[in-house]
Scaffold this motif. Structure first.
Motif: not given
Length: 103
Positions: A21-22, A93-94, A67-70, A7-8
């Motif tokens: 986390f994908v 990310y999801t 959400g979003k990563g660092k 995926t991705g």
């Protein structure tokens, strides 16, 4: 039992109960997603490898969070020109929890 899914543009080895986390998926929190691109399914001494995918195999997962990563800070610098540019990036990310492996 485990499975290798795609995926991705990335491959993940997952088992039932794993939280992964994908790359961002178009799915709401609490909904169910189904991954059809399964490269391999393995278990107790029995492994099925697809060419390229295993027929009839799928992995079901529940979306826990989007959400979003660092934040990553990127600095572009041009020597001897006195020019520099600062940019930031946060990769979306999801977060999914694997609920079932079929196949």
């Amino acid at each position: 039992m485990y499975a290798i899914i795609v995926t991705g543009g990335k491959q993940y080895r997952v088992q039932k109960g794993d939280v992964v986390f994908v790359e961002k998926l178009n799915a709401e929190e609490g909904s169910t997603v189904k991954f059809e691109n399964v490269l391999a399914v393995g278990g107790e001494g029995d492994t099925k490898v697809g060419a390229p995918n295993v027929e009839g195999a799928s992995v079901e997962a529940k979306v826990v969070k989007n959400g979003k990563g660092k934040k990553l800070n990127i600095i572009t610098y041009r020597p001897k020109k006195g020019s520099a540019r600062r940019m930031g990036h946060r990769q979306p990310y999801t977060k999914v929890e694997i609920t079932a492996i079929n196949g």
